[in-house]
Design a protein around this motif. Structure first.
Motif, PDB file in Angstrom:
ATOM      1  N   UNK A  73       0.817  -1.217   0.000  1.00  0.00           N
ATOM      2  CA  UNK A  73       0.000   0.000   0.000  1.00  0.00           C
ATOM      3  C   UNK A  73       0.849   1.265   0.000  1.00  0.00           C
ATOM      4  N   UNK A  74       2.023   1.208   0.605  1.00  0.00           N
ATOM      5  CA  UNK A  74       2.855   2.388   0.826  1.00  0.00           C
ATOM      6  C   UNK A  74       4.059   2.478  -0.111  1.00  0.00           C
ATOM      7  N   UNK A  75       4.266   1.537  -1.000  1.00  0.00           N
ATOM      8  CA  UNK A  75       5.499   1.490  -1.790  1.00  0.00           C
ATOM      9  C   UNK A  75       5.692   2.691  -2.706  1.00  0.00           C
ATOM     10  N   UNK A  76       4.658   3.407  -3.005  1.00  0.00           N
ATOM     11  CA  UNK A  76       4.747   4.590  -3.856  1.00  0.00           C
ATOM     12  C   UNK A  76       4.899   5.875  -3.038  1.00  0.00           C
ATOM     13  N   UNK A  77       5.147   5.693  -1.748  1.00  0.00           N
ATOM     14  CA  UNK A  77       5.103   6.813  -0.819  1.00  0.00           C
ATOM     15  C   UNK A  77       6.372   6.910   0.019  1.00  0.00           C
ATOM     16  N   UNK A  78       6.874   8.125   0.157  1.00  0.00           N
ATOM     17  CA  UNK A  78       7.969   8.359   1.096  1.00  0.00           C
ATOM     18  C   UNK A  78       7.331   8.622   2.454  1.00  0.00           C
ATOM     19  N   UNK A  79       7.782   7.894   3.450  1.00  0.00           N
ATOM     20  CA  UNK A  79       7.226   8.017   4.789  1.00  0.00           C
ATOM     21  C   UNK A  79       8.076   8.957   5.626  1.00  0.00           C
ATOM     22  N   UNK A  80       7.427   9.799   6.395  1.00  0.00           N
ATOM     23  CA  UNK A  80       8.105  10.622   7.382  1.00  0.00           C
ATOM     24  C   UNK A  80       7.505  10.277   8.736  1.00  0.00           C
ATOM     25  N   UNK A  81       8.361   9.821   9.637  1.00  0.00           N
ATOM     26  CA  UNK A  81       7.914   9.445  10.971  1.00  0.00           C
ATOM     27  C   UNK A  81       7.987  10.685  11.848  1.00  0.00           C
ATOM     28  N   UNK A  82       6.847  11.002  12.451  1.00  0.00           N
ATOM     29  CA  UNK A  82       6.711  12.190  13.283  1.00  0.00           C
ATOM     30  C   UNK A  82       6.298  11.762  14.689  1.00  0.00           C
ATOM     31  N   UNK A  83       6.284  12.721  15.600  1.00  0.00           N
ATOM     32  CA  UNK A  83       5.840  12.501  16.977  1.00  0.00           C
ATOM     33  C   UNK A  83       4.715  13.486  17.253  1.00  0.00           C
ATOM     34  N   UNK A 107       3.583  11.009  -1.830  1.00  0.00           N
ATOM     35  CA  UNK A 107       3.754  10.157  -3.005  1.00  0.00           C
ATOM     36  C   UNK A 107       5.042  10.564  -3.717  1.00  0.00           C
ATOM     37  N   UNK A 108       5.842   9.554  -4.094  1.00  0.00           N
ATOM     38  CA  UNK A 108       7.073   9.822  -4.828  1.00  0.00           C
ATOM     39  C   UNK A 108       6.761  10.504  -6.162  1.00  0.00           C
ATOM     40  N   UNK A 109       7.657  11.379  -6.591  1.00  0.00           N
ATOM     41  CA  UNK A 109       7.546  11.947  -7.930  1.00  0.00           C
ATOM     42  C   UNK A 109       7.862  10.842  -8.932  1.00  0.00           C
ATOM     43  N   UNK A 110       7.533  11.069 -10.195  1.00  0.00           N
ATOM     44  CA  UNK A 110       7.857  10.087 -11.233  1.00  0.00           C
ATOM     45  C   UNK A 110       9.363   9.821 -11.271  1.00  0.00           C
TER      46      UNK A 110
END
Length: 122
Positions: A73-83, A107-110
């Motif tokens: 589900x998340x492979x196209x997305x850069x994740x940022x972990x926040x608090x 979402x990652x750019x092309x």
């Protein structure tokens, strides 16, 4: 280099605080119900990583894993972990601090997606 997982300054500060108390740490995001979809912080080696877990990278020197079903589900997305303030799971080390880790996505750019795809090609 395109990174799949990043951390905010607040997250990095909390990681340092938790590491001072608990030693080396690791993260896992399972995608399960309830708090399972939140990033969970454990003492390194306390959570058993399996063949269905994907190493996304590291944040603050801590490996960050995700269940492969969740990764789909998340492979196209850069994740940022926040608090953020609030109570997360009782199993994650930040729970007694009155805060919880939260995943934010972009979402990652092309171009980024192509770079990641090229890196996966043998």
């Amino acid at each position: 280099m395109v990174e799949r997982v990043l951390a905010t300054d607040a997250t990095l500060a909390l990681i340092d605080k938790l590491r001072a108390t608990h030693g080396p740490l690791m993260f896992h995001q399972s995608g399960g119900c309830c708090d399972g979809s939140a990033p969970m912080c454990y003492p390194e080696g306390e959570f058993r990583v399996g063949i269905n877990d994907v190493l996304l990278g590291d944040i603050g020197g801590c490996n960050f894993y995700m269940d492969d079903d969740q990764f789909e589900y998340w492979k196209h997305t850069q994740l940022t972990i926040d608090v953020v303030p609030g109570r997360g799971s009782g199993f994650s080390l930040e729970a007694p601090e009155g805060v919880r880790f939260l995943t934010r996505g972009r979402v990652f750019t092309d171009e980024e997606a192509n770079t990641l795809a090229a890196a996966m090609t043998p």
